[in-house]
Design an enzyme around this catalytic site. Sequence first.
Site, mmCIF file in Angstrom:
data_model
loop_
_atom_site.group_PDB
_atom_site.id
_atom_site.type_symbol
_atom_site.label_atom_id
_atom_site.label_comp_id
_atom_site.label_asym_id
_atom_site.label_seq_id
_atom_site.Cartn_x
_atom_site.Cartn_y
_atom_site.Cartn_z
ATOM 1 N N ASN A 1 9.274 0.844 -4.795
ATOM 2 C CA ASN A 1 7.969 1.493 -4.999
ATOM 3 C C ASN A 1 8.126 3.010 -4.995
ATOM 4 O O ASN A 1 8.919 3.517 -5.811
ATOM 5 C CB ASN A 1 6.843 0.929 -4.131
ATOM 6 C CG ASN A 1 7.025 0.934 -2.645
ATOM 7 O OD1 ASN A 1 7.928 0.337 -2.113
ATOM 8 N ND2 ASN A 1 6.148 1.604 -1.943
ATOM 9 N N ASP A 2 7.428 3.738 -4.189
ATOM 10 C CA ASP A 2 7.293 5.201 -4.359
ATOM 11 C C ASP A 2 8.615 5.969 -4.507
ATOM 12 O O ASP A 2 9.581 5.680 -3.796
ATOM 13 C CB ASP A 2 6.605 5.821 -3.131
ATOM 14 C CG ASP A 2 5.415 5.040 -2.650
ATOM 15 O OD1 ASP A 2 5.016 4.083 -3.317
ATOM 16 O OD2 ASP A 2 4.907 5.382 -1.583
ATOM 17 N N GLN B 1 11.396 4.039 -2.316
ATOM 18 C CA GLN B 1 11.122 2.927 -1.414
ATOM 19 C C GLN B 1 11.806 1.683 -1.966
ATOM 20 O O GLN B 1 11.540 1.274 -3.116
ATOM 21 C CB GLN B 1 9.607 2.705 -1.318
ATOM 22 C CG GLN B 1 8.874 3.759 -0.523
ATOM 23 C CD GLN B 1 9.063 3.575 0.968
ATOM 24 O OE1 GLN B 1 8.454 2.709 1.575
ATOM 25 N NE2 GLN B 1 9.915 4.392 1.575
ATOM 26 N N SER C 1 7.332 6.126 3.073
ATOM 27 C CA SER C 1 7.516 7.276 2.172
ATOM 28 C C SER C 1 7.545 8.621 2.890
ATOM 29 O O SER C 1 7.001 8.781 3.982
ATOM 30 C CB SER C 1 6.388 7.297 1.144
ATOM 31 O OG SER C 1 6.649 6.289 0.214
ATOM 32 N N ASP D 1 3.190 9.350 5.023
ATOM 33 C CA ASP D 1 3.740 9.984 3.819
ATOM 34 C C ASP D 1 3.805 11.511 3.929
ATOM 35 O O ASP D 1 3.216 12.241 3.115
ATOM 36 C CB ASP D 1 2.931 9.582 2.563
ATOM 37 C CG ASP D 1 2.721 8.082 2.464
ATOM 38 O OD1 ASP D 1 3.561 7.346 3.005
ATOM 39 O OD2 ASP D 1 1.723 7.645 1.860
ATOM 40 N N GLU E 1 -3.251 8.090 0.079
ATOM 41 C CA GLU E 1 -1.810 7.941 0.292
ATOM 42 C C GLU E 1 -1.059 9.069 -0.421
ATOM 43 O O GLU E 1 -1.573 9.696 -1.352
ATOM 44 C CB GLU E 1 -1.325 6.588 -0.246
ATOM 45 C CG GLU E 1 -1.896 5.405 0.501
ATOM 46 C CD GLU E 1 -1.190 4.085 0.191
ATOM 47 O OE1 GLU E 1 -0.804 3.384 1.129
ATOM 48 O OE2 GLU E 1 -1.030 3.751 -0.982
#
Length: 481
Positions: free
Chosen positions: A42-43, A59, A103, A171, A224
């Site tokens: 992901n991120d 991620q 993150s 984050d 986020e």
Amino acid sequence: MNALNRDFKILTRLYEENNKEKVNSDYHRLNFHLMPPVGWLNDPNGLCEFNNEYHVFYQYSPFNAKGGIKFWGHYKSKDFINWESLDSKVYSDQPYDCHGAYSGSTLVHDGKMNIFYTGNVKNIGDYDYINSGREHNTVLIVSEDGKNFNNKKLLMKNSDYPSNLTCHVRDPKVFKENDKFYMVQGARDKEDVGQIIVFESDDLINWKYINTIKSEEKFGYMWECPDLIELNGKKVLIISPQGIEADGIKYNNIYQSGYYLLEGDFKTENYKLNNFDEIDRGFDFYAPQTFVDSKGRTILIGWMGLPDIDDYYTNPTVEYNWQHALTIPRQLEIKNDKLIQIPISELENLRKSEVKLSVENNIYHEGFDTFELIINQNEDKDLDLTIKDGLKIKYNKNDNLFTLSFNEIGFGRTDRSCNIDKLENLRIFVDTSSVEIFINNGEEVFTSRFYPTKEQKGIDIKGNNLDVIIYELGKFNIKGE
Ligand code: FRU
């Protein structure tokens, strides 16, 4: 190195090795996008340039293509074309990050990489995991050489954050301004209002909460992945808010990513957030992060995916034990108070053969597996494009409406639109299973996954008075894969 760290590293390598053949047998593996070697991505995290190399962390849940325990995967490159796939770096190997190294960002300072991230902890018990049962810890790792990341330090716990917040504070993005360091974190308060909180520090270790930034009216329950940057003399606050209702052609994805221009002082209550605008209009874009390189460019990379989408659309790559990718890097500018995204110039080095066409009205080209398509419209008229038998792009001049849609190769992706005053040009990057459409030199962008078969090729263009260039594109060269 502790035992968990050591064994996670061994297991990750083993799992990558054992799945290599299966993952690479997927035609939809991308040619010029960064993907997880196996499992879930992901991120983008910790983007930076360090000792003349670009580092892209992300991620990474290697053991499950549908997501699981999160580590930080790692790629690096000198030129954004030749990459090295490296061992995962940040593992969840401490009590304060035992359910995921979430993150965060990297600040290069004094010749060291300072990595800030969220240590996620989910306690066992009867909790709602919003107001109780969850820890979001702020963790620092200092790496002297970009290779060793063992020096972890717990900086802040939930009790160090403002008491009106839920457990959801995460984050960290860190930056330097006028000899001070600042950290923004995304948060959800106890009234379910999304916001960011700002900390200040002199030494990157001791942080003091100084401000909360939120919209005048509630805009979602959680923000986020915040990123507060300076671009062409303006302050831009990038966030990924959750809990926004669709509003006509706006906010059609499950979660959004967008930006506010911030006027005034982010350090005090004397700030103002102007209108929120989406960064990307496609089906698959979330949690972008930026960094500034030594050429002074502000470069954005996003996650070419979204969480919690399975009820809406899917990615058949899961059958091959992998899912998701990062977007191509985009250089950012602000023009007329609007965020502009331009693919970084290094991507031109992917170009192979070139086809130039003048289109009076209709044209069909057999296309390539992966290509870049540039269309200049000499008159502002309707345009109709079909790529690989199932990706449709339509510009309707009467309604000033630009629409991306798919047939079944979208795997549930239907259509997304935005308004364009005048269509001047398009620059479209087509990979084996993704498309990124840059409209009018990056004023609007649509990013999406789609899944044509190898046999589905071709570019069908219906328009008037167009100049078209098609470049066949090559592949990233990835060492260590
Ligand atoms: C955004 C996000 C972040 C979090 C990470 C966990 O996609 O939910 O807020 O840190 O993913 O993987």
